[in-house]
Design a protein around this motif. Structure first.
Motif, PDB file in Angstrom:
ATOM      1  N   UNK A 264      16.596   3.901   8.570  1.00  0.00           N
ATOM      2  CA  UNK A 264      15.649   4.053   8.609  1.00  0.00           C
ATOM      3  C   UNK A 264      14.656   5.282   7.621  1.00  0.00           C
ATOM      4  N   UNK A 265      13.606   4.391   6.781  1.00  0.00           N
ATOM      5  CA  UNK A 265      12.724   5.171   5.749  1.00  0.00           C
ATOM      6  C   UNK A 265      11.516   6.267   6.269  1.00  0.00           C
ATOM      7  N   UNK A 266      12.094   7.158   5.892  1.00  0.00           N
ATOM      8  CA  UNK A 266      11.010   8.246   5.783  1.00  0.00           C
ATOM      9  C   UNK A 266       9.659   8.984   5.381  1.00  0.00           C
ATOM     10  N   UNK A 267       8.640   8.853   6.649  1.00  0.00           N
ATOM     11  CA  UNK A 267       7.101   8.745   5.898  1.00  0.00           C
ATOM     12  C   UNK A 267       6.619  10.350   5.106  1.00  0.00           C
ATOM     13  N   UNK A 268       7.490  11.300   5.822  1.00  0.00           N
ATOM     14  CA  UNK A 268       6.442  12.782   6.254  1.00  0.00           C
ATOM     15  C   UNK A 268       7.577  13.270   4.974  1.00  0.00           C
ATOM     16  N   UNK A 269       7.077  14.388   4.641  1.00  0.00           N
ATOM     17  CA  UNK A 269       8.504  15.256   4.699  1.00  0.00           C
ATOM     18  C   UNK A 269       7.589  17.110   4.458  1.00  0.00           C
TER      19      UNK A 269
ATOM     20  N   UNK B  67       0.981  -1.443   0.316  1.00  0.00           N
ATOM     21  CA  UNK B  67       0.707   0.518   0.134  1.00  0.00           C
ATOM     22  C   UNK B  67       1.035   1.338  -0.110  1.00  0.00           C
ATOM     23  N   UNK B  68       0.626   2.184  -0.683  1.00  0.00           N
ATOM     24  CA  UNK B  68       1.503   3.289  -0.692  1.00  0.00           C
ATOM     25  C   UNK B  68       1.607   4.148   0.279  1.00  0.00           C
ATOM     26  N   UNK B  69       2.242   4.858   0.972  1.00  0.00           N
ATOM     27  CA  UNK B  69       2.278   5.762   2.220  1.00  0.00           C
ATOM     28  C   UNK B  69       1.343   6.783   1.919  1.00  0.00           C
ATOM     29  N   UNK B  70       0.273   7.079   3.202  1.00  0.00           N
ATOM     30  CA  UNK B  70      -0.499   8.225   2.821  1.00  0.00           C
ATOM     31  C   UNK B  70      -0.338   9.703   2.679  1.00  0.00           C
ATOM     32  N   UNK B  71       0.179  10.725   1.875  1.00  0.00           N
ATOM     33  CA  UNK B  71       0.508  12.186   1.866  1.00  0.00           C
ATOM     34  C   UNK B  71       0.456  12.949   2.966  1.00  0.00           C
ATOM     35  N   UNK B  72       1.380  13.166   3.753  1.00  0.00           N
ATOM     36  CA  UNK B  72       0.792  14.239   4.676  1.00  0.00           C
ATOM     37  C   UNK B  72       1.934  14.798   4.708  1.00  0.00           C
ATOM     38  N   UNK B  73       1.502  16.167   3.675  1.00  0.00           N
ATOM     39  CA  UNK B  73       3.754  17.023   4.304  1.00  0.00           C
ATOM     40  C   UNK B  73       2.896  17.669   5.060  1.00  0.00           C
ATOM     41  N   UNK B  74       4.206  18.226   5.468  1.00  0.00           N
ATOM     42  CA  UNK B  74       4.034  19.461   6.194  1.00  0.00           C
ATOM     43  C   UNK B  74       4.320  21.217   6.066  1.00  0.00           C
ATOM     44  N   UNK B  75       3.534  22.336   5.705  1.00  0.00           N
ATOM     45  CA  UNK B  75       4.109  23.191   4.879  1.00  0.00           C
ATOM     46  C   UNK B  75       4.172  24.257   5.790  1.00  0.00           C
ATOM     47  N   UNK B  76       5.547  24.983   6.220  1.00  0.00           N
ATOM     48  CA  UNK B  76       5.653  26.356   6.631  1.00  0.00           C
ATOM     49  C   UNK B  76       5.416  27.002   5.739  1.00  0.00           C
ATOM     50  N   UNK B  77       4.459  28.307   6.322  1.00  0.00           N
ATOM     51  CA  UNK B  77       4.066  29.322   5.548  1.00  0.00           C
ATOM     52  C   UNK B  77       4.262  30.408   6.849  1.00  0.00           C
ATOM     53  N   UNK B  78       4.100  32.306   6.137  1.00  0.00           N
ATOM     54  CA  UNK B  78       3.608  32.482   6.447  1.00  0.00           C
ATOM     55  C   UNK B  78       4.556  34.071   5.436  1.00  0.00           C
ATOM     56  N   UNK B  79       4.858  34.485   6.656  1.00  0.00           N
ATOM     57  CA  UNK B  79       5.926  35.839   5.130  1.00  0.00           C
ATOM     58  C   UNK B  79       7.658  35.271   5.428  1.00  0.00           C
ATOM     59  N   UNK B  80       8.247  36.383   4.514  1.00  0.00           N
ATOM     60  CA  UNK B  80       9.567  35.155   4.619  1.00  0.00           C
ATOM     61  C   UNK B  80      10.213  36.457   5.493  1.00  0.00           C
ATOM     62  N   UNK B  81      11.695  35.306   6.014  1.00  0.00           N
ATOM     63  CA  UNK B  81      12.847  36.227   7.128  1.00  0.00           C
ATOM     64  C   UNK B  81      11.357  36.320   8.293  1.00  0.00           C
ATOM     65  N   UNK B  82      10.424  35.214   8.584  1.00  0.00           N
ATOM     66  CA  UNK B  82      10.255  34.943   9.710  1.00  0.00           C
ATOM     67  C   UNK B  82      10.769  33.400  10.035  1.00  0.00           C
ATOM     68  N   UNK B  83      11.469  32.939  10.061  1.00  0.00           N
ATOM     69  CA  UNK B  83      11.684  31.638  10.760  1.00  0.00           C
ATOM     70  C   UNK B  83      11.359  29.845  10.032  1.00  0.00           C
ATOM     71  N   UNK B  84      10.867  30.020   9.172  1.00  0.00           N
ATOM     72  CA  UNK B  84      10.640  29.383   7.409  1.00  0.00           C
ATOM     73  C   UNK B  84      11.015  27.872   7.427  1.00  0.00           C
ATOM     74  N   UNK B  85      12.193  28.809   7.846  1.00  0.00           N
ATOM     75  CA  UNK B  85      14.096  27.820   7.032  1.00  0.00           C
ATOM     76  C   UNK B  85      14.139  27.173   8.742  1.00  0.00           C
ATOM     77  N   UNK B  86      14.855  28.383   9.218  1.00  0.00           N
ATOM     78  CA  UNK B  86      15.027  27.062  10.275  1.00  0.00           C
ATOM     79  C   UNK B  86      14.063  26.502  11.225  1.00  0.00           C
ATOM     80  N   UNK B  87      13.023  26.808  11.063  1.00  0.00           N
ATOM     81  CA  UNK B  87      11.834  25.058  11.126  1.00  0.00           C
ATOM     82  C   UNK B  87      11.791  24.305  10.415  1.00  0.00           C
ATOM     83  N   UNK B  88      11.844  24.857   9.479  1.00  0.00           N
ATOM     84  CA  UNK B  88      12.111  23.207   8.296  1.00  0.00           C
ATOM     85  C   UNK B  88      13.493  22.389   8.456  1.00  0.00           C
ATOM     86  N   UNK B  89      14.451  23.564   9.081  1.00  0.00           N
ATOM     87  CA  UNK B  89      15.222  22.388   9.302  1.00  0.00           C
ATOM     88  C   UNK B  89      15.282  21.662  10.982  1.00  0.00           C
TER      89      UNK B  89
END
Length: 358
Positions: free
Chosen positions: A116-121, A2-24
């Motif tokens: 280990x295989x990761x199931x989300x991005x 069975x395919x792994x369900x698509x459950x991605x995470x998107x960090x939104x908001x203004x640029x320069x608000x911490x989107x990159x650091x939270x992603x990492x």
């Protein structure tokens, strides 16, 4: 399998608000892959919407409506395929990042991937603040984290972005205030539309000052167990604009009303909590805005096709006219030459003399 369900995470908001650091931070989790900023998924949702509604020939339906394919199934089918591609090729992304960090002197054979295989991005593209509705169509089980930072700090960081990347993020102070306002407003509308089960608001100050508690809350929202390694990136300055200590705002060319509306919204966010449930009217507004954008782009595409067709025809006519002009020029040159020869004969031979008799 069975395919792994698509459950991605998107960090939104203004640029320069911490989107990159939270992603990492989230990318250190044993079940989450950190992606580079992409921007393409937002445009893809527009293209898919146009494709879904484009009619076949002279018929009144598109291929998909003729097949009775529901719009939701159409979008989510593409989303599932994207999810599978990302999970399948994650090792290629890891290898590229490893090679960039290791340098050309290190043999690629030394690369070792995680077992280990990761199931989300997770994707921290700020531009996706304007595409939340479309992304939910692609990924119905996606989760969004709206990270909010005070507007003054964001504007200062935007205006000093060139110190980090060598290119300007915004042209001037007014554009920075306006960008913050539009991105935050779009994310707040999604908060109201979908509620806290789909969109989580996170203050940048909380992430910095109460890091562990904030990440525990984020991972709880995502349904993932807490992982202490998610704190590691917060100990480094990732993607920081390094705003000089003596840098000050105050561009006289910035419209006061643009600053005022951004400052008011920023102040409101310091005290106003996130809505406790979703709103049907807000969800309808998001859908309407998405459909308006789709219609605009579709009309733009149609206008481009028409203009390009007219250009091709005009160019063909121009080539034909150019050929005709060249033929006329050749005729004129030939007639001029014959006329000059005739005049020359008239000068050399007396009138009434046959030029063939000598």
């Amino acid at each position: 399998m069975e395919p792994i369900p698509a459950k991605p995470v998107f960090i939104v908001g203004s640029p320069r608000s911490g989107t990159s650091i939270l992603t990492w931070c989230l990318g250190q989790h044993p079940n989450i892959i950190p992606l580079d900023e992409s921007t393409g998924l937002g445009n893809l949702t527009i293209a898919l919407a146009i494709c879904y509604q484009t009619k076949m020939g002279l018929g009144g339906k598109s291929l998909w409506t003729a097949l009775n394919v529901p719009k939701g199934e159409f979008f989510s089918g593409f989303g599932q395929t994207i999810n599978e591609l990302i999970l399948r090729h994650n090792v290629d992304l890891e290898r590229r990042r490893w090679q960039e960090a290791a340098g050309p002197s290190v043999s690629p054979e030394r690369f070792v991937t995680e077992q280990s295989a990761k199931a989300r991005w997770v994707d921290g593209t700020p531009e996706y603040s304007f595409h939340i509705y479309g992304l939910r169509q692609l990924f119905p089980d996606a989760r969004f984290i709206h990270i909010v930072r005070d507007v003054t700090s964001v504007v200062q960081s935007m205006l000093n972005f060139h110190r980090l990347a060598g290119v300007k993020l915004v042209a001037n102070e007014q554009e920075a205030y306006d960008y913050w306002y539009r991105a935050v407003s779009a994310s707040l509308l999604a908060e109201r539309a979908y509620g806290p089960r789909v969109v989580l608001r996170l203050r940048y100050s909380e992430l910095v000052n109460r890091s562990e508690a904030s990440l525990r809350a984020v991972l709880h929202f995502l349904g993932e167990p807490y992982a202490a390694e998610c704190l590691i990136p917060l100990g480094e300055r990732i993607n920081s604009s390094s705003v000089p200590a003596d840098f000050r705002l105050g561009d006289l060319g910035t419209a006061p009303e643009v600053i005022d509306r951004a400052m008011r919204l920023s102040a409101e966010l310091e005290t106003s909590p996130q809505p406790g449930e979703g709103s049907i009217s807000a969800a309808q507004q998001l859908e309407t805005e998405f459909n308006q954008r789709v219609q605009y782009v579709a009309a733009l595409d149609s206008a481009y096709v028409k203009a390009h067709s007219e250009y091709v025809k005009a160019r063909a006519r121009a080539k034909r006219l150019a050929k005709e002009v060249e033929n006329k020029r050749a005729t004129i040159r030939d007639l001029r030459t014959r006329r000059q020869r005739h005049k020359l004969r008239g000068l050399l031979l007396p009138h009434g003399t046959n030029e063939e008799t000598t």
